[in-house]
Scaffold this active site. Sequence first.
Site, PDB file in Angstrom:
ATOM      1  N   HIS A   1     -13.573   4.150   5.884  1.00 35.85           N
ATOM      2  CA  HIS A   1     -13.350   3.219   6.989  1.00 35.85           C
ATOM      3  C   HIS A   1     -11.961   3.397   7.572  1.00 35.85           C
ATOM      4  O   HIS A   1     -11.050   3.867   6.900  1.00 35.85           O
ATOM      5  CB  HIS A   1     -13.600   1.756   6.602  1.00 35.85           C
ATOM      6  CG  HIS A   1     -12.710   1.157   5.536  1.00 35.85           C
ATOM      7  ND1 HIS A   1     -12.554   1.684   4.274  1.00 35.85           N
ATOM      8  CD2 HIS A   1     -11.952   0.021   5.539  1.00 35.85           C
ATOM      9  CE1 HIS A   1     -11.756   0.902   3.553  1.00 35.85           C
ATOM     10  NE2 HIS A   1     -11.358  -0.114   4.300  1.00 35.85           N
TER      11      HIS A   1
ATOM     12  N   GLU B   1      -8.572   4.200  -0.105  1.00 35.42           N
ATOM     13  CA  GLU B   1      -8.848   3.272  -1.216  1.00 35.42           C
ATOM     14  C   GLU B   1      -9.749   3.899  -2.284  1.00 35.42           C
ATOM     15  O   GLU B   1      -9.921   3.323  -3.365  1.00 35.42           O
ATOM     16  CB  GLU B   1      -9.477   1.978  -0.680  1.00 35.42           C
ATOM     17  CG  GLU B   1      -8.464   1.139   0.084  1.00 35.42           C
ATOM     18  CD  GLU B   1      -9.095  -0.069   0.777  1.00 35.42           C
ATOM     19  OE1 GLU B   1      -8.333  -0.937   1.234  1.00 35.42           O
ATOM     20  OE2 GLU B   1     -10.344  -0.133   0.880  1.00 35.42           O
TER      21      GLU B   1
ATOM     22  N   HIS C   1     -14.420  -4.060  -0.971  1.00 32.84           N
ATOM     23  CA  HIS C   1     -13.860  -5.407  -1.093  1.00 32.84           C
ATOM     24  C   HIS C   1     -13.564  -6.056   0.264  1.00 32.84           C
ATOM     25  O   HIS C   1     -12.709  -6.934   0.356  1.00 32.84           O
ATOM     26  CB  HIS C   1     -12.582  -5.361  -1.959  1.00 32.84           C
ATOM     27  CG  HIS C   1     -11.464  -4.545  -1.368  1.00 32.84           C
ATOM     28  ND1 HIS C   1     -10.642  -3.740  -2.114  1.00 32.84           N
ATOM     29  CD2 HIS C   1     -11.018  -4.422  -0.096  1.00 32.84           C
ATOM     30  CE1 HIS C   1      -9.754  -3.155  -1.337  1.00 32.84           C
ATOM     31  NE2 HIS C   1      -9.954  -3.569  -0.102  1.00 32.84           N
TER      32      HIS C   1
ATOM     33  N   HIS D   1      -2.881  -6.443  -0.024  1.00 28.58           N
ATOM     34  CA  HIS D   1      -2.721  -6.270   1.427  1.00 28.58           C
ATOM     35  C   HIS D   1      -1.645  -7.190   1.972  1.00 28.58           C
ATOM     36  O   HIS D   1      -1.714  -7.637   3.107  1.00 28.58           O
ATOM     37  CB  HIS D   1      -4.029  -6.561   2.147  1.00 28.58           C
ATOM     38  CG  HIS D   1      -5.191  -5.737   1.692  1.00 28.58           C
ATOM     39  ND1 HIS D   1      -5.814  -5.916   0.471  1.00 28.58           N
ATOM     40  CD2 HIS D   1      -5.847  -4.716   2.286  1.00 28.58           C
ATOM     41  CE1 HIS D   1      -6.812  -5.039   0.350  1.00 28.58           C
ATOM     42  NE2 HIS D   1      -6.846  -4.312   1.440  1.00 28.58           N
TER      43      HIS D   1
END
Lengths: 289, 146
Positions: free
Chosen positions: A193, A240, A12, A59
């Site tokens: 990541h 995630e 995303h 976030h």
Amino acid sequence: MATILGAVTTSHVPAIGGAIARKLQQDPYWKPFFDGYPAAREWVASVRPDIVVAFYNDHGLQFFLDKMPTFAVGAAPEYRHADEGWGIPTVPAFRGDPEFSWHVIEQLVADEFDVTTCQEMLVDHAFTVPMSLLWPDTVDWPVRVLPIAINTVQYPFPSPRRCYRLGQAVGRAIEAWDRDARVLVLGTGGLSHQLDGERAGYINKRFDLMCMEELVRDPEALARFSTVDLVREAGVQGVELVMWLAARGALTGAVSKVHSNYHIPISNTAAGLLVLENRTKAAPARAAA
Amino acid sequence: MALDKPYLDIPGTTIFDADQARRGYHLNQFCMSLMKAENRARFKANERAYLDEWPMTEDQKQAVLARDLNRCIALGGNIYFLAKIGATDGRSFQQMAGSMTGMTEQEYRDMMLAGGRSVEGNRHVGEDGDAQAHRQPQGRAGGQRA
């Protein structure tokens, strides 16, 4: 009876929202990423969902450090996107289904998941970017939505196992709903990541591909990883993966892979896409409604 | 009782845990204020004056003014919130991430296009990967190696 059609799990990255707005789908940097999505859209169109249940991580648009729920479930008639401060365009509001939301919430709490309930809830790029990937250029979303936010901002995070179990409980709740509804599950984020520190840019392709395979075959094996295992192997934001696990947990029937794509890099991230079909014994996913 | 931190042996990595969340509460709140366009404009017009409206430490303010993201993180900043500063400056997430490695923008972009940072030597402190303390800074943006 509500039917669980399957799940789409996808990265995303906020930059995807910018790329969609600037129509960069054919740009050489973006093409290998966007080329993964037409097949996902075709499958989604073929199973005709009318509700999307989405596991994602906020976030900071809705939840900040003043109050940080571990699991937050939407119960709003409408969910809006808003300016996140980094220039990605906002998308039209999403329709909720409060009756469905409260059913799921009741079932979850009965199942000992003591969630935070949200009658007002902003949804950030982690929710909107995957929706835009599945329904590009939409002005009126063709589905109602139920967003479920999982804390991956402030440690301690719920463990991968706990998130998988949450997904299973959501799956049971969906199937227990006594309305005709065709439900698609979405899990957003990942794959490997890391956005910060001297280890920024960390990518673990082997680990990612293993996760994509095991998610179909043996999600319990992935649920045995600890949060720290995920940070070590997949980077800080690689945690995630728990959203993918929650989405997989919600698939209660026989699961098979329809489509996948994997591409390095999008911005700092290894981008993954997986489309999973769920076949329940009672109601085959492709049966006519 | 001290918090259990089983992640301290991961090189080049800060987990945003309770200690960080407490240390950086106001720094992160300042960052979040930049989600509003009018606040971004006020910050840009006079950074120091805008920072002085927040109960942040002088070190935190200096780290923000210097756009030293590693320092901001050491002082309790969270990358998701710090990213609002970069966005206010018109910098991409990739530019921000790269700035923490000592690489130039091009060096970092090239690393990502080549498949990203390798896992080899970068899982545990004490190995020899490029994220380890003794291998900093990693690129030409970091100046002379110590």
